[in-house]
Enzyme design. Structure first.
Site, short mmCIF file in Angstrom:
data_model
loop_
_atom_site.label_atom_id
_atom_site.label_comp_id
_atom_site.label_asym_id
_atom_site.label_seq_id
_atom_site.Cartn_x
_atom_site.Cartn_y
_atom_site.Cartn_z
N ASP A 95 0.85 -1.18 0.00
CA ASP A 95 0.00 0.00 0.00
C ASP A 95 0.90 1.24 0.00
O ASP A 95 2.09 1.16 -0.27
CB ASP A 95 -0.97 -0.02 1.18
CG ASP A 95 -0.25 -0.16 2.52
OD1 ASP A 95 0.91 0.28 2.60
OD2 ASP A 95 -0.86 -0.69 3.48
N ASP A 130 -0.14 -6.42 4.39
CA ASP A 130 -0.52 -7.21 5.56
C ASP A 130 -1.42 -8.32 5.05
O ASP A 130 -2.61 -8.09 4.80
CB ASP A 130 -1.26 -6.34 6.59
CG ASP A 130 -0.43 -5.13 7.01
OD1 ASP A 130 0.81 -5.27 7.07
OD2 ASP A 130 -1.01 -4.05 7.24
N ASP A 157 -5.01 -8.23 1.21
CA ASP A 157 -4.18 -7.25 1.92
C ASP A 157 -5.10 -6.53 2.91
O ASP A 157 -6.00 -5.80 2.51
CB ASP A 157 -3.57 -6.26 0.92
CG ASP A 157 -2.76 -5.16 1.61
OD1 ASP A 157 -2.40 -5.35 2.79
OD2 ASP A 157 -2.50 -4.12 0.97
N ASP A 192 -6.61 -3.96 5.45
CA ASP A 192 -6.54 -2.50 5.54
C ASP A 192 -7.53 -2.05 6.61
O ASP A 192 -8.70 -2.40 6.57
CB ASP A 192 -6.89 -1.87 4.19
CG ASP A 192 -6.45 -0.42 4.10
OD1 ASP A 192 -6.81 0.36 5.00
OD2 ASP A 192 -5.75 -0.08 3.13
N ASP A 251 -8.12 -5.29 0.09
CA ASP A 251 -7.93 -5.54 -1.34
C ASP A 251 -7.63 -7.01 -1.59
O ASP A 251 -6.98 -7.68 -0.78
CB ASP A 251 -6.76 -4.71 -1.89
CG ASP A 251 -7.11 -3.23 -1.97
OD1 ASP A 251 -8.30 -2.92 -2.12
OD2 ASP A 251 -6.17 -2.41 -1.88
N GLY A 283 -38.49 -8.74 -32.67
CA GLY A 283 -38.52 -7.50 -33.45
C GLY A 283 -39.65 -6.58 -33.04
O GLY A 283 -40.18 -5.84 -33.88
N GLY A 284 -40.02 -6.61 -31.76
CA GLY A 284 -41.05 -5.70 -31.26
C GLY A 284 -42.39 -5.90 -31.94
O GLY A 284 -42.77 -7.01 -32.31
N SER A 319 -38.99 -12.45 -27.66
CA SER A 319 -39.24 -11.02 -27.74
C SER A 319 -40.64 -10.72 -28.28
O SER A 319 -41.63 -11.26 -27.79
CB SER A 319 -38.15 -10.36 -28.59
OG SER A 319 -38.15 -8.97 -28.43
N ASP A 331 -34.32 -10.21 -22.52
CA ASP A 331 -34.81 -10.52 -23.85
C ASP A 331 -33.71 -11.25 -24.63
O ASP A 331 -32.61 -10.75 -24.81
CB ASP A 331 -35.15 -9.19 -24.54
CG ASP A 331 -35.83 -9.37 -25.89
OD1 ASP A 331 -35.66 -10.44 -26.50
OD2 ASP A 331 -36.50 -8.44 -26.32
#
Length: 819
Positions: free
Chosen positions: A38, A44, A94, A96, A102, A332-333, A363, A648
């Site tokens: 760090d 650590d 590590d 902290d 981390d 295709g809606g 869809s 979808d």
């Protein structure tokens, strides 16, 4: 459920087997060359050990401060089941004191490499550059415990469950006066790895708890008495703590113990551990369920009569001679919805709709399907009624679906849904908006009710497809799984895990039903099938590149898979890939921004708790998307997730092809309906790449330059060299001869020429994907165009039917002779 021997039909059912557990001992020795520092000092470091197949068990070494060569020499143990894939996760952190710890490195290790009774010392290389190493010792020893009864389809494994009942046998004074407020005692019970995990209650308000947990789990029940004020303030003081190792409890026997509490005498607990029923609510099997197989027999009788009429056969067909025809409708809606009506009308006019056995869609196509299957006799009726209904509501402005009255109605419906126990999301609201737009009201129809449309085989079997993706850790490119919905069951094609649609949304654990919720209305499923709200920023980038990244990625993966056979997927150990590596807090935040899905859809995961079989990756029915990187690590796969995130399917690949290629569904002829404005063959080519990556027989989609430039109404693809491959008829959304002909063989008069000028691809086209409001003229032009294109291809369709009928005939004759 009937068991299946290894020689039986693959994927149709499960096996039951007894398997012993083993003791895995892990000794974390030391690490070398860890140059992770760090701002002010060296790292650590400590190691976290986790084995997802031993839920609830998580261990941490001591922290070695300011060292690039930490020595731990600490030993930990897990209970493991030899029939599941046990991947140990070793994570170096590590520590902290100011911010979140981390992650320096993360290693996955397949412990099946450890031979029973033999100590194995393993050195893990933590970086490609070398120099950074971790030393660990492993030992596996067989236990003398009775074997565990497993249920498996060789992909998923359901293990034995136990139920732990905890009741308050006797309670002394539960509250003591203290100033103005009363002091209360709250009992909190924690069983890590169980379905319930944590339960708490103020003493005197509840007297019983229950936990469901894997029987062979080597964990413990932890109880804590906490003091709190009746006004809700927690005093953060403990009146006592209790730990009970679960393996010390004899099955079926009650154990009574006093809670060791200071200043709270008289608290006594009674515990009893019992076996849960072994029957599963989740069906494990990749093939069709028994209800579908029964439907197939009924439907073949209908198809046989229709084929005899259409092909003018001089005899009745036997059941094993009847070819299976499937419809594969793209998304295709509203454009797909309207066009699909036209295609179905044409098939009905030609007398060919009754020749179809399977009807799959994604869809916008599912909007048509869901509406039609509200009528048990829909394919036998004139389709002008449903078409008129759709025309009427699509002519209305979408803004009407957002009126104050509609919004109030949505809010009330979502509130009721939440009260039932369902999670609610933007996708649910979208489903209600769709219902209001397409039908003018919220329909009460449910997916299970569509079984009435199949009772006599009078309609094709509807199959609706969605994709399951990662909620907040991966983009869709790197992880997606097909989920199929039918009136009989809902499930994962990849894992072979299915449930009845009545139970979709209910809560499961290890294949057992834990909490049943009311079945969702089909409008909420439509919100899933056309859910475009669960995208993340990375997905959006792929979309903006118009699919070029998708093509490059698939090609790259295809080349890699050709160089590396599946057997080389998983080395015994690996460091997590860089794109999976959480790393620092900043990296985690950035990753969250790129891959998070803030509007994701939420559904309870019915595979939750199930584990992966040790040989799951070599199973033919375990279908992956060629990349295989995530699939090689069970902890990254769906059974580990409490919830599903469904999107979808057309968002990534605009095809419903996987339903046509499920084990046990031998489809002979596919009618592929395309609804793309600009890429009439792209989804079909992607479907071919997907199927070939799975080793599935798919006809090669070869196109001439002329066809690429000017597609015809119908294109036939087949592979004579591969009899297992279906014949495929592809119908692009094109305006070719329709310009000059009002019906097949009927040329337009001068007055009718305008009706043939359907603008499908221009910048001013009314059929763009986002348009949800159509004039009646535009609506009629589109469905009539689709109707014409199919009817104009009648000879091609009939010839394809004759071809697949001939393919079936020799096999049927051979089968009858064999019998």
């Amino acid at each position: 459920m009937e068991s299946l021997s290894p020689e039986g039909a693959p994927g149709h059912s499960h096996q039951e087997e007894a398997s012993v557990c083993w003791r895995l001992t892990v000794r974390v020795l030391e690490a070398r060359g860890l140059h992770w520092a760090d701002l002010f000092s060296e790292a650590d470091l400590y190691v976290m050990l986790q084995l997802p197949t031993a839920p609830g068990m998580k261990f941490k070494t001591k922290t070695v401060t300011n060292s690039s060569h930490p020595v731990w020499n600490e030993t930990f143990s897990f209970l493991i089941q030899s029939q599941v894939k046990n991947i140990l996760e070793l994570t170096i952190y590590d520590e902290d004191l100011i911010k979140k710890d981390d992650i320096c490195f993360k290693v996955f290790y397949d412990v099946s490499e450890v031979l029973p009774g033999k100590l194995l010392r393993k050195t893990f290389l933590l970086s490609p550059q070398g120099g950074e190493e971790l030393d660990v010792e492993f030992l596996v020893e067989k236990l003398s415990d009775p074997p565990e009864n497993l249920i498996t389809n060789n992909i998923l494994v359901a293990r034995e469950l136990s139920c732990l009942d905890v009741s308050l046998n006797r309670v002394g004074s539960a509250a003591m006066a203290s100033g103005e407020d009363e002091e209360e005692l709250e009992l909190e019970l924690v069983l890590k790895g169980s379905y319930e995990d944590t339960q708490a209650s103020v003493l005197g308000t509840a007297s019983a708890f229950i936990f469901h947990y894997p029987k062979a789990q080597d964990t413990e029940l932890n109880g804590t008495l906490k003091r709190s004020r009746s006004n809700g303030w927690n005093l953060d003081t403990s009146a006592g703590h209790l730990t009970v190792p679960l393996r010390s409890l004899a099955t079926g026997k009650k154990v009574t113990m006093d809670f060791p509490a200071t200043n709270a005498p008289g608290v006594r607990l009674q515990l009893r551990a019992d076996c849960c029923p072994k029957e599963l609510a989740v069906r494990l099997g990749c093939g069709p369920c028994p209800q579908e197989e029964a439907f197939l027999s009924r439907r073949k009788q209908v198809v046989a009569k229709a084929l005899k009429r259409a092909l003018q056969l001089d005899r009745d067909l036997q059941e094993d001679e009847v070819p299976v025809v499937g419809i594969m409708a793209e998304g295709g809606g509203a454009r797909a919805m309207i066009s699909l009506y036209g295609h179905l009308v044409a098939l009905q006019k030609l007398g060919l709709l009754d020749c179809v056995t399977y009807f799959s869609g994604i869809s916008g196509s599912t909007w048509t399907m869901a509406h039609l299957y509200g009528d048990p006799e829909w394919s036998q009726r004139d389709l002008q009624g449903p078409i008129s209904h759709a025309r009427k509501h699509l002519a209305k402005s979408l803004l009407r679906a957002f009126s104050p009255e509609c919004l109030a109605s949505y809010w009330q419906t979502l509130k009721q849904r939440a009260e039932q126990g369902h999670s609610t999301s933007v996708a649910d609201l979208w489903g209600l908006v769709l219902e209001s737009k397409l039908h003018g009201q919220v329909m009460e129809q449910k997916l299970s009710e569509q079984r009435a449309t199949l009772e006599r085989g009078q309609n094709p079997l509807p199959l609706y497809l969605s994709l399951n993706v990662k909620e907040n850790s991966l983009d869709t490119l790197h992880f997606k799984e097909w989920v199929e919905f039918s009136p009989y069951e809902v499930g994962f094609l990849k894992y072979g895990g299915f449930i009845p649609p009545e139970l979709f949304g209910s809560e499961f654990f290890m294949g057992r039903l834990m909490k049943q919720l009311p079945e969702s209305q089909i409008c909420f499923l439509e919100g899933i099938w056309s859910n475009i709200f669960s995208v993340n920023l990375t997905d959006t980038w792929y979309e903006l590149t118009s699919g070029e990244t998708w093509k490059q990625y698939i090609e790259g993966r295809k080349q890699n898979s050709e160089k590396q056979p599946p057997a080389s997927w998983g080395t015994s150990s690996c460091v997590e890939a860089s794109w999976l590596q959480p790393g620092t807090a900043l990296a985690q935040a950035l990753k969250g921004i790129l891959t998070g899905r803030p509007l994701h859809q939420r559904s309870a995961n019915f595979l939750h708790g199930l584990q992966l079989h040790r040989d799951y990756r070599v199973q033919k029915d375990f279908s992956t998307w060629a990349e295989g990187q995530v699939d090689s690590n069970p902890s990254q796969l769906t059974p580990q997730a409490p919830q599903l995130c469904l999107v979808d399917a057309a968002y990534f690949i605009n095809s419903s092809c996987p339903s046509m290629f499920r084990p046990g569904r031998r489809v002979d002829l596919i009618l592929s309906f395309n609804y793309s404005q600009s890429s009439p063959f792209e989804a079909l080519q992607q479907a071919e790449q997907y199927c070939r990556g799975q080793g599935l027989p798919f006809p090669h989609v070869e196109l001439s330059p002329e066809d690429q430039c000017q597609p015809k109404e119908c294109h036939l693809f087949s592979d004579p060299a591969c009899p297992e491959a279906p014949v495929l008829l592809h119908f692009p959304l094109v305006n070719a001869s329709f310009r000059d002909y009002s019906a097949p063989g009927v040329q337009r008069s001068l007055a009718e020429l305008k009706a043939g000028q359907v603008n499908l691809t221009g910048a001013t086209s009314p059929y763009i994907l986002c348009n949800m409001t159509y004039t009646e003229e535009d609506f009629d032009s589109l469905w009539q165009l689709s109707d014409y294109n199919v009817r104009n291809s009648q000879d091609t369709i009939l010839q394809a039917l004759r071809t697949v009928l001939q393919h079936r005939a020799p096999e049927a004759k051979s089968s009858r002779v064999h019998v």
